[in-house]
Motif scaffolding. Structure first.
Motif, mmCIF file in Angstrom:
data_model
loop_
_atom_site.group_PDB
_atom_site.id
_atom_site.type_symbol
_atom_site.label_atom_id
_atom_site.label_comp_id
_atom_site.label_asym_id
_atom_site.label_seq_id
_atom_site.Cartn_x
_atom_site.Cartn_y
_atom_site.Cartn_z
ATOM 1 N N CYS A 107 28.864 -8.897 -20.370
ATOM 2 C CA CYS A 107 27.482 -9.371 -20.510
ATOM 3 C C CYS A 107 27.157 -10.430 -19.468
ATOM 4 C CB CYS A 107 27.254 -9.935 -21.906
ATOM 5 S SG CYS A 107 27.158 -8.674 -23.186
ATOM 6 N N ILE A 108 28.049 -11.358 -19.261
ATOM 7 C CA ILE A 108 27.817 -12.420 -18.278
ATOM 8 C C ILE A 108 27.672 -11.823 -16.886
ATOM 9 C CG2 ILE A 108 28.909 -14.383 -17.122
ATOM 10 C CD1 ILE A 108 30.064 -15.127 -19.914
ATOM 11 N N THR A 109 28.506 -10.861 -16.555
ATOM 12 C CA THR A 109 28.437 -10.217 -15.240
ATOM 13 C C THR A 109 27.115 -9.465 -15.077
ATOM 14 O OG1 THR A 109 30.837 -9.974 -15.232
ATOM 15 C CG2 THR A 109 29.601 -8.594 -13.702
ATOM 16 N N ALA A 110 26.739 -8.701 -16.089
ATOM 17 C CA ALA A 110 25.496 -7.924 -16.013
ATOM 18 C C ALA A 110 24.280 -8.842 -15.948
ATOM 19 C CB ALA A 110 25.393 -6.997 -17.216
ATOM 20 N N LEU A 111 24.257 -9.878 -16.761
ATOM 21 C CA LEU A 111 23.117 -10.787 -16.756
ATOM 22 C C LEU A 111 23.031 -11.578 -15.463
ATOM 23 C CD1 LEU A 111 23.138 -12.071 -20.436
ATOM 24 C CD2 LEU A 111 21.574 -10.444 -19.391
ATOM 25 N N GLY A 112 24.155 -11.887 -14.860
ATOM 26 C CA GLY A 112 24.150 -12.562 -13.566
ATOM 27 C C GLY A 112 23.512 -11.692 -12.490
ATOM 28 N N ALA A 113 23.860 -10.407 -12.486
ATOM 29 C CA ALA A 113 23.286 -9.488 -11.502
ATOM 30 C C ALA A 113 21.792 -9.310 -11.742
ATOM 31 C CB ALA A 113 24.002 -8.140 -11.573
ATOM 32 N N VAL A 114 21.385 -9.171 -12.988
ATOM 33 C CA VAL A 114 19.964 -9.018 -13.315
ATOM 34 C C VAL A 114 19.206 -10.292 -12.952
ATOM 35 C CG1 VAL A 114 18.327 -8.776 -15.231
ATOM 36 C CG2 VAL A 114 20.313 -7.277 -15.098
ATOM 37 N N GLY A 115 19.803 -11.447 -13.214
ATOM 38 C CA GLY A 115 19.165 -12.718 -12.901
ATOM 39 C C GLY A 115 18.933 -12.885 -11.412
ATOM 40 N N ASN A 116 19.911 -12.492 -10.599
ATOM 41 C CA ASN A 116 19.759 -12.577 -9.143
ATOM 42 C C ASN A 116 18.638 -11.663 -8.659
ATOM 43 O OD1 ASN A 116 21.803 -14.455 -8.886
ATOM 44 N ND2 ASN A 116 23.371 -12.924 -8.490
ATOM 45 N N GLN A 117 18.594 -10.451 -9.172
ATOM 46 C CA GLN A 117 17.552 -9.502 -8.768
ATOM 47 C C GLN A 117 16.182 -10.008 -9.210
ATOM 48 O OE1 GLN A 117 17.805 -6.816 -6.804
ATOM 49 N NE2 GLN A 117 15.582 -6.668 -6.915
ATOM 50 N N LEU A 118 16.097 -10.550 -10.406
ATOM 51 C CA LEU A 118 14.838 -11.076 -10.912
ATOM 52 C C LEU A 118 14.361 -12.255 -10.072
ATOM 53 C CD1 LEU A 118 12.808 -10.631 -13.190
ATOM 54 C CD2 LEU A 118 14.108 -12.232 -14.564
ATOM 55 N N SER A 119 15.274 -13.097 -9.671
ATOM 56 C CA SER A 119 14.935 -14.237 -8.815
ATOM 57 C C SER A 119 14.374 -13.764 -7.476
ATOM 58 C CB SER A 119 16.171 -15.107 -8.598
ATOM 59 O OG SER A 119 15.875 -16.161 -7.720
ATOM 60 N N ARG A 120 14.996 -12.748 -6.897
ATOM 61 C CA ARG A 120 14.496 -12.202 -5.630
ATOM 62 C C ARG A 120 13.111 -11.587 -5.801
ATOM 63 N NH1 ARG A 120 19.212 -8.650 -4.705
ATOM 64 N NH2 ARG A 120 20.628 -10.108 -5.592
ATOM 65 N N THR A 121 12.883 -10.924 -6.913
ATOM 66 C CA THR A 121 11.577 -10.314 -7.178
ATOM 67 C C THR A 121 10.497 -11.377 -7.274
ATOM 68 O OG1 THR A 121 12.614 -8.467 -8.331
ATOM 69 C CG2 THR A 121 10.286 -8.849 -8.780
ATOM 70 N N PHE A 122 10.751 -12.434 -8.041
ATOM 71 C CA PHE A 122 9.757 -13.492 -8.184
ATOM 72 C C PHE A 122 9.533 -14.236 -6.872
ATOM 73 C CE2 PHE A 122 10.501 -13.351 -12.876
ATOM 74 C CZ PHE A 122 9.196 -13.035 -13.203
ATOM 75 N N THR A 123 10.584 -14.388 -6.075
ATOM 76 C CA THR A 123 10.428 -15.027 -4.769
ATOM 77 C C THR A 123 9.535 -14.173 -3.876
ATOM 78 O OG1 THR A 123 12.588 -16.079 -4.956
ATOM 79 C CG2 THR A 123 11.658 -15.900 -2.743
ATOM 80 N N GLY A 124 9.725 -12.878 -3.884
ATOM 81 C CA GLY A 124 8.886 -11.963 -3.103
ATOM 82 C C GLY A 124 7.434 -12.009 -3.552
ATOM 83 N N VAL A 125 7.208 -12.012 -4.861
ATOM 84 C CA VAL A 125 5.846 -12.094 -5.393
ATOM 85 C C VAL A 125 5.214 -13.420 -4.991
ATOM 86 C CG1 VAL A 125 4.486 -12.245 -7.515
ATOM 87 C CG2 VAL A 125 6.250 -10.498 -7.298
ATOM 88 N N SER A 126 5.951 -14.493 -5.091
ATOM 89 C CA SER A 126 5.440 -15.817 -4.723
ATOM 90 C C SER A 126 5.072 -15.869 -3.249
ATOM 91 C CB SER A 126 6.496 -16.879 -5.054
ATOM 92 O OG SER A 126 6.080 -18.133 -4.620
ATOM 93 N N ASN A 127 5.939 -15.309 -2.412
ATOM 94 C CA ASN A 127 5.646 -15.282 -0.973
ATOM 95 C C ASN A 127 4.405 -14.442 -0.669
ATOM 96 O OD1 ASN A 127 7.837 -16.926 -0.444
ATOM 97 N ND2 ASN A 127 9.198 -15.219 0.027
ATOM 98 N N SER A 128 4.263 -13.329 -1.378
ATOM 99 C CA SER A 128 3.084 -12.475 -1.174
ATOM 100 C C SER A 128 1.802 -13.199 -1.586
ATOM 101 C CB SER A 128 3.219 -11.181 -1.964
ATOM 102 O OG SER A 128 4.297 -10.421 -1.481
ATOM 103 N N LEU A 129 1.866 -13.904 -2.704
ATOM 104 C CA LEU A 129 0.701 -14.618 -3.175
ATOM 105 C C LEU A 129 0.368 -15.785 -2.238
ATOM 106 C CD1 LEU A 129 1.308 -14.698 -7.022
ATOM 107 C CD2 LEU A 129 -0.376 -13.345 -5.778
#
Length: 58
Positions: free
Chosen positions: A31-53
């Motif tokens: 669970c920790i491994t999976a959530l870490g990977a999802v968290g990293n991807q989610l962070s990149r997604t929000f960073t991309g959205v923020s940069n676009s905005l």
């Protein structure tokens, strides 16, 4: 004394508890491994959205 030793050898409650503990630890690591990977991807997604905005706002 012989009966006591035989009784201890037949008792598997401790082994079962250890097995359940190992299974729980393995699930926690997965669970920790999976959530870490999802968290990293989610962070990149929000960073991309923020940069676009920010680019659209300029």
């Amino acid at each position: 004394m012989s009966k006591f030793i035989k009784k201890i050898m037949k008792n598997e409650e401790g082994a079962t508890a250890i097995e359940y503990g190992l299974i729980a630890a393995l699930i926690a690591v997965a669970c920790i491994t999976a959530l870490g990977a999802v968290g990293n991807q989610l962070s990149r997604t929000f960073t991309g959205v923020s940069n676009s905005l920010s680019g659209a706002n300029s």
